[in-house]
Write an enzyme that holds these catalytic residues in place. Structure first.
Site, short mmCIF file in Angstrom:
data_model
loop_
_atom_site.label_atom_id
_atom_site.label_comp_id
_atom_site.label_asym_id
_atom_site.label_seq_id
_atom_site.Cartn_x
_atom_site.Cartn_y
_atom_site.Cartn_z
N CYS A 137 54.17 68.69 34.72
CA CYS A 137 53.04 69.45 35.25
C CYS A 137 53.51 70.52 36.23
CB CYS A 137 52.07 68.48 35.94
SG CYS A 137 50.71 69.31 36.76
N CYS A 140 51.32 70.81 39.40
CA CYS A 140 51.52 69.76 40.41
C CYS A 140 52.84 69.96 41.15
CB CYS A 140 51.55 68.38 39.76
SG CYS A 140 50.40 68.16 38.42
N ASP A 141 53.90 70.33 40.44
CA ASP A 141 55.25 70.23 41.02
C ASP A 141 56.00 71.56 41.15
OD1 ASP A 141 54.89 67.46 41.11
OD2 ASP A 141 55.59 67.22 39.05
#
Ligand SMILES: Cc1cc2nc3c(=O)[nH]c(=O)nc-3n(C[C@H](O)[C@H](O)[C@H](O)COP(=O)(O)OP(=O)(O)OC[C@H]3O[C@@H](n4cnc5c(N)ncnc54)[C@H](O)[C@@H]3O)c2cc1C
Length: 308
Positions: A137, A140-141
């Site tokens: 992701c 997200c990261d």
């Protein structure tokens, strides 16, 4: 003891498909409950930017998901999140869903919209470095890799679009793809090719991950020659397809060989009163728009089923 509530429609999954079904179903004055395992919004909230949802200028997946959730709630749809379903009883006129914590919910129809999750590469080191250099992701990261060098694995729309998004953080993004061409739409390919921070390694597959506590190196094979090489890297983002979240439905409704739910054009499954929508169904294209369309059809079909 409180009598158990009987809903007209229970929707399993609160992504684009489930939320849309919730909007249509509750707007039709059917008592509707969405049961969602993770965070509301599903894969939408994993997407940095959605630029192809008609009528909405570039938006974040999180914002689009939240707007859909508010819309469903305003029409009276009940939503319960962060739960785990233990069993389904989908035969008969009254359907029953039992949660891990023992709560039971009954309804006269069910719409299954559990979506899917990223497919792992299943190569040595992947489990070990998940969250320590390996991610599925970019939204997200991505930020953890500011100023660093990362690999993106895959050749579909998600891979190419997320690679472009990653260049806002990473200094260099190398796309590693197994074929000599991409499956992504031309626009996504062009955007990636125009980006000076993106490089390409074609006809190659990663073979293993290694590092000392965190990911530091990958080995890869050039498929035509069979030659292996290694590359120092800070992070790897994997976009190698998806797995439908249907394992707990095996033996309940008819699935195909890829464990996707088989539906007819009205989104009816093999069981009366049970419908399915979104990425979990057997189909070729998986987008927010197609999930939304499926959710609409499933809710209208459920309403029709309840009327008859
Ligand atoms: C990185 C990435 C980028 C993307 N970019 C785009 C884009 O730019 N444009 C576009 O149109 N599409 C994009 N897509 C695809 C799009 O996000 C999906 O096709 C769409 O969101 C699928 O919606 P869905 O509701 O079918 O499933 P999901 O979004 O997967 O939602 C399913 C929901 O059900 C829940 N769930 C799962 N199992 C259960 C269970 N047993 N019980 C209860 N709940 C359960 C999950 O937690 C989840 O909340 C992207 C996807 C990814 C991964």
């Amino acid at each position: 003891m409180q009598p158990e509530e009987l809903f007209d429609v229970i929707i399993v999954g609160g992504g684009a498909a489930g939320l849309t079904a919730g909007i249509y179903s509750s707007r039709a004055k059917l008592s509707t409950l969405i049961l969602n395992e993770g965070a509301i919004g599903g894969q939408m909230v994993l997407t940095e930017e959605i630029a192809n949802y008609p009528g909405v200028e570039k938006t974040s997946g999180y914002l689009l998901a939240n707007t859909m959730k508010q819309q469903a709630k305003e029409f009276g749809c009940k939503i319960k999140s962060n739960l785990k379903i233990r069993t389904y009883d989908l035969n008969g006129e009254i359907k029953r869903v039992v949660l891990e914590d023992g709560r039971k919910f009954h309804s006269r129809s069910v719409i299954l919209a559990p979506g899917g999750r990223p497919r792992p590469l299943q190569i040595p080191g992947e489990e070990r470095f998940k969250g320590s250099g390996i991610s599925y992701c970019a939204t997200c990261d991505g930020e953890f890799f500011t100023g660093k060098e990362v690999i993106v694995v895959g050749g579909g729309n998600s891979a190419l679009e997320e690679a472009v998004a990653l260049t806002t953080h990473a200094d260099k993004v190398t796309i590693v793809h197994q074929f000599d061409h991409f499956q992504a739409f031309k626009h996504a390919v062009d955007q990636a090719k125009m980006n000076p921070r993106i490089e390409f390694i074609m006809e190659s597959e990663l073979r293993s991950f290694s590092g000392n506590g965190v990911l530091q190196e990958v080995s890869m094979e050039h498929l035509p020659s069979g030659k292996t090489s290694s590359m120092k890297i800070d992070g790897v983002f994997i976009f190698a397809g998806y797995i439908p979240n249907t394992s707990d439905l095996k033996g309940t409704i008819t699935l195909n060989e890829r464990n996707e739910i088989i539906v007819d054009p009205e989104m009816r499954t093999s069981l009366p009163g049970v419908f399915a929508a979104g990425d979990c169904v057997a189909k070729r294209y998986r987008q927010v728009t197609t999930a939304v369309a499926d959710g609409t059809i499933a809710a209208l079909s459920a309403a029709e089923y309840l009327r008859s």
